[in-house]
Design a protein around this motif. Structure first.
Motif, PDB file in Angstrom:
ATOM      1  N   HIS A 116       0.408   3.370 -14.329  1.00  0.00           N
ATOM      2  CA  HIS A 116       1.466   4.532 -14.245  1.00  0.00           C
ATOM      3  C   HIS A 116       2.721   4.282 -13.443  1.00  0.00           C
ATOM      4  O   HIS A 116       3.928   4.699 -13.628  1.00  0.00           O
ATOM      5  CB  HIS A 116       0.534   5.930 -14.008  1.00  0.00           C
ATOM      6  N   LEU A 146       0.816  -1.137  -0.063  1.00  0.00           N
ATOM      7  CA  LEU A 146      -0.053  -0.077   0.022  1.00  0.00           C
ATOM      8  C   LEU A 146       0.770   1.194   0.035  1.00  0.00           C
ATOM      9  O   LEU A 146       0.494   2.197  -0.587  1.00  0.00           O
ATOM     10  CB  LEU A 146      -0.824   0.073   1.347  1.00  0.00           C
ATOM     11  N   ALA A 147       1.950   1.251   0.702  1.00  0.00           N
ATOM     12  CA  ALA A 147       2.767   2.451   0.652  1.00  0.00           C
ATOM     13  C   ALA A 147       3.600   2.749  -0.281  1.00  0.00           C
ATOM     14  O   ALA A 147       3.998   3.963  -0.626  1.00  0.00           O
ATOM     15  CB  ALA A 147       3.835   2.349   1.854  1.00  0.00           C
ATOM     16  N   ALA A 148       3.717   1.720  -1.276  1.00  0.00           N
ATOM     17  CA  ALA A 148       4.784   1.836  -2.491  1.00  0.00           C
ATOM     18  C   ALA A 148       3.777   2.853  -3.467  1.00  0.00           C
ATOM     19  O   ALA A 148       2.575   3.030  -3.306  1.00  0.00           O
ATOM     20  CB  ALA A 148       4.878   0.386  -3.195  1.00  0.00           C
ATOM     21  N   PRO A 149       4.380   3.384  -4.456  1.00  0.00           N
ATOM     22  CA  PRO A 149       3.939   4.171  -5.456  1.00  0.00           C
ATOM     23  C   PRO A 149       2.663   3.622  -6.178  1.00  0.00           C
ATOM     24  O   PRO A 149       2.803   2.320  -6.641  1.00  0.00           O
ATOM     25  CB  PRO A 149       4.810   4.695  -6.441  1.00  0.00           C
ATOM     26  N   LEU A 196      -9.717   3.808 -13.081  1.00  0.00           N
ATOM     27  CA  LEU A 196      -8.614   4.616 -12.383  1.00  0.00           C
ATOM     28  C   LEU A 196      -7.410   3.760 -11.831  1.00  0.00           C
ATOM     29  O   LEU A 196      -6.525   4.121 -11.718  1.00  0.00           O
ATOM     30  CB  LEU A 196      -9.387   5.604 -11.186  1.00  0.00           C
ATOM     31  N   GLU A 252      -0.179  11.292  -3.104  1.00  0.00           N
ATOM     32  CA  GLU A 252      -0.896  10.834  -4.071  1.00  0.00           C
ATOM     33  C   GLU A 252      -2.268  10.618  -3.388  1.00  0.00           C
ATOM     34  O   GLU A 252      -3.396  10.545  -4.397  1.00  0.00           O
ATOM     35  CB  GLU A 252      -0.025   9.101  -4.160  1.00  0.00           C
ATOM     36  N   VAL A 253      -2.690  10.261  -2.405  1.00  0.00           N
ATOM     37  CA  VAL A 253      -4.144  10.010  -2.077  1.00  0.00           C
ATOM     38  C   VAL A 253      -4.862  11.142  -2.129  1.00  0.00           C
ATOM     39  O   VAL A 253      -5.835  11.172  -2.591  1.00  0.00           O
ATOM     40  CB  VAL A 253      -4.150   9.733  -0.337  1.00  0.00           C
ATOM     41  N   VAL A 258      -2.127   2.928  -3.542  1.00  0.00           N
ATOM     42  CA  VAL A 258      -3.786   3.403  -3.433  1.00  0.00           C
ATOM     43  C   VAL A 258      -4.436   2.771  -4.419  1.00  0.00           C
ATOM     44  O   VAL A 258      -5.725   2.678  -3.868  1.00  0.00           O
ATOM     45  CB  VAL A 258      -3.575   4.660  -3.656  1.00  0.00           C
ATOM     46  N   LEU A 261      -8.755   1.360  -4.238  1.00  0.00           N
ATOM     47  CA  LEU A 261      -9.796   1.511  -5.390  1.00  0.00           C
ATOM     48  C   LEU A 261     -10.387   0.512  -5.753  1.00  0.00           C
ATOM     49  O   LEU A 261     -11.788   0.284  -5.832  1.00  0.00           O
ATOM     50  CB  LEU A 261      -9.195   2.466  -6.466  1.00  0.00           C
ATOM     51  N   THR A 308       2.901   9.099  -0.367  1.00  0.00           N
ATOM     52  CA  THR A 308       1.712   8.529  -0.484  1.00  0.00           C
ATOM     53  C   THR A 308       0.457   9.357  -0.085  1.00  0.00           C
ATOM     54  O   THR A 308      -0.349   9.509  -0.706  1.00  0.00           O
ATOM     55  CB  THR A 308       1.555   7.367   0.522  1.00  0.00           C
ATOM     56  N   ILE A 331      -5.626  11.518  -5.622  1.00  0.00           N
ATOM     57  CA  ILE A 331      -6.658  10.390  -6.089  1.00  0.00           C
ATOM     58  C   ILE A 331      -8.006  11.072  -5.616  1.00  0.00           C
ATOM     59  O   ILE A 331      -9.202  10.912  -6.182  1.00  0.00           O
ATOM     60  CB  ILE A 331      -6.131   9.161  -5.611  1.00  0.00           C
ATOM     61  N   ASP A 342       3.686  13.259  -9.326  1.00  0.00           N
ATOM     62  CA  ASP A 342       4.024  13.379 -10.717  1.00  0.00           C
ATOM     63  C   ASP A 342       2.709  13.133 -11.449  1.00  0.00           C
ATOM     64  O   ASP A 342       2.403  13.341 -12.527  1.00  0.00           O
ATOM     65  CB  ASP A 342       5.016  12.335 -11.095  1.00  0.00           C
ATOM     66  N   LEU A 343       1.543  12.830 -10.650  1.00  0.00           N
ATOM     67  CA  LEU A 343       0.107  12.666 -11.146  1.00  0.00           C
ATOM     68  C   LEU A 343      -0.610  13.956 -11.295  1.00  0.00           C
ATOM     69  O   LEU A 343      -1.741  14.008 -11.758  1.00  0.00           O
ATOM     70  CB  LEU A 343      -0.451  11.494 -10.573  1.00  0.00           C
ATOM     71  N   LEU A 354      -3.501   4.028 -12.332  1.00  0.00           N
ATOM     72  CA  LEU A 354      -2.807   4.316 -11.634  1.00  0.00           C
ATOM     73  C   LEU A 354      -1.531   3.085 -11.537  1.00  0.00           C
ATOM     74  O   LEU A 354      -0.525   3.585 -11.327  1.00  0.00           O
ATOM     75  CB  LEU A 354      -3.219   4.368  -9.956  1.00  0.00           C
TER      76      LEU A 354
END
Lengths: 308, 214
Positions: A303, A168-171, A296, B6-7, A174, A178, B3, B10, B123-124, A300
């Motif tokens: 990406h 979860l913590a990795a790029p 989405l 990023e959250v 998230v 979803l 993170t 999103i 970057d998003l 993600l």
């Protein structure tokens, strides 16, 4: 194929009807009633199996095949369904497509049997089931695709084994959340649960799943109920796998998935007590939201992996 | 922190989808307000330790304006008018969500083409900003109700703000305040226009304006 995997399969076959009982009991508790015993679904199945079946003269062999196909498809999906971090009884590359196809086959059998009766209500139920399933299935497949992209695995067991809290913590991690939300919506829609379909309704005009079973009786109805329970378990493992990702040993994973399924039934019961059913015209909107979440998540994870 | 950023990004994308799918004007107003707050908090998250007093002040001003002042003006414009829900937009709500789904990869591809890296861990941000812009445009094109059109305009402004964040982390305060003042004035004027439409036609449906003859 491990002993724990076979045990999970047996437990699923044995305990699947119990989940409906738990959900009903929770709903009764919310309504201030004592409610039916938790084992009531088993009594119902036993009662139905003792009865004889009555077949209308307008029906053909398709009508009798439907319930069998329903149980067979759900059972086949259950064979590849992962449980927490454990490997399923059968796990091969691409079994995520097999999973979706087996469930689709079960649905196809039920729909054909409903159409075969020539009843107006059953045709209406079949049409709704087909419409909503067509909208829910892309969310399931795209969500699985996103998970496959994120984990680099192509089998359901591999995908769920790769899901760790560190992930979860990795790029792009998230994305997993979803997909979990999207699967929750698909789970409710496919199992004819509340925001989409009310399992308690007795009004044919608002039924979806129940409307298709109006002309089935005796053992056929028992098979339809049992098939629905197996489907609840198979799709439930996909949702519960997010909640209970345990990786230290097959037996703890088994305990985790049992706890996860129990929690899921309780959650369904609570949700059905506090929510109202969506108007039928609003359901596609709800399912489109699940699809948007899945897409989405796919974007993600793609990406994050540096793909295009 | 990455993170977390990023959250936030999103969540901004999800508020866009909610805007496309909800038919109630008040729900749209609240959603766009939430989007503004998320975007106002974003620079504080991405800049890590290098938070200056000016950035905090900027976030506070833009957050208060977008979360309280603009929604207050819009909600006042809807009051009395039967603006509860829009029943027949030009494009239906489910179709709008699916259009939004189609816009997501487009925004991602465009955002990458621009080559804007944005602050660390975000970057998003450029794709999300483009998506917000496109969604605002989509709402303006395919809705009829005056208040919902203003919401689309606000979403576009949020997109521009996010784009600014992606281009330059420390935007000069003056530029941002200038944009905010423009938006404030625009929403003020549009609120008045909505009231006039309501008084003249007893509805907030801008489609009725076509019945005016010169």
């Amino acid at each position: 194929m491990s002993a724990a995997a076979i045990l999970h399969l047996l437990i699923a076959f044995a305990l699947a009807p119990l989940m409906t009982g738990v959900a009903n009991r929770v709903k009764a508790g919310f309504a201030g009633r004592t409610g039916a015993p938790v084992l009531q679904p088993y009594y119902d199945l036993a009662r139905l199996l003792r009865k004889g079946a009555v077949y209308s003269t307008t029906t053909t062999w398709v009508f009798r095949l439907g319930p069998c196909l329903g149980v067979a498809g759900a059972a086949a999906a259950l064979v590849v369904a992962p449980w927490g971090g454990g490997r399923a009884t059968l796990a091969f590359d691409g079994d995520l497509l097999f999973f979706a196809a087996a469930l689709a086959l079960a649905r196809f059998g039920t729909i054909l049997a409903a159409l075969d009766t020539g009843s107006a209500f059953e045709g209406m139920g079949a049409s709704r089931e087909a419409t909503f399933a067509a909208l829910a299935e892309p969310s399931l497949l795209v969500g699985l695709l996103a998970l496959a992209r994120a984990s680099g695995e192509l089998s359901l067991s591999g995908i769920y084994h790769a899901l760790t809290p560190g992930h979860l913590a990795a790029p792009g991690g998230v994305a997993v959340l979803l997909v979990a939300a999207a699967f929750g919506i698909v789970f409710l829609a496919e199992n004819a649960r509340l925001p989409v379909d009310d399992p308690n309704t007795h009004l044919e005009l608002t039924m979806i799943h129940e409307a298709m079973a109006l002309d089935h009786g005796g053992p056929d109805l028992a098979l339809i109920h049992y098939g629905a329970a197996l489907k609840f378990w198979a799709l439930g493992t996909l949702v519960a796998g997010f909640v209970a990702p345990v990786h230290d040993g097959a037996w703890t994973a088994l305990a985790a998935i049992l706890g996860g399924m129990f929690l899921l039934s309780v959650a369904v019961g609570v949700a059905e007590s506090v929510m109202a059913r969506l108007r039928l015209a609003k359901v596609p909107n709800f399912l489109a939201a699940a699809f948007a979440l899945s897409v989405l998540a796919l974007l993600l994870s793609a990406h994050a992996k540096g793909g295009s | 922190m990455e993170t977390f950023a990023e959250v936030l990004i999103i969540l901004v994308v999800l508020t866009n989808l909610k805007l496309l799918g909800s038919s109630r004007a008040t729900a749209c107003i609240r959603t766009v307000a939430a989007q503004g707050v998320l975007l106002a908090a974003l620079p504080l998250v991405t800049s890590g330790d290098a938070i200056t007093l000016r950035m905090i002040a900027q976030a506070l001003v833009s957050g208060t304006l977008k979360a309280f002042v603009l929604p207050f003006l819009l909600l006042r414009a809807t009051r009395g008018a039967r603006a509860g829900r829009e029943l027949a937009p030009f494009v239906g709500y489910t179709t709008s969500i699916l259009l939004g789904v189609a816009l997501m990869p487009l925004a991602l591809a465009l955002g990458r083409k621009l080559g804007v890296t944005g602050p660390a861990g975000a970057d998003l941000l450029a794709p999300a900003a483009l998506f917000t812009l496109l969604v605002g445009l989509l709402i303006i094109v395919c809705r009829k109700q005056a208040v919902t059109l203003v919401v689309g305009y606000l979403a576009m402004e949020n997109g521009i703000y996010a784009m600014g964040l992606a281009f330059a982390q420390r935007e000069p305060l003056l530029v941002e305040m200038g944009i905010l003042l423009d938006v404030f004035a625009a929403v003020f004027v549009m609120g008045l226009v909505a009231r006039h439409i309501h008084r003249e036609f007893d509805t907030l449906d801008t489609d009725r304006l076509s019945s005016l003859k010169g």
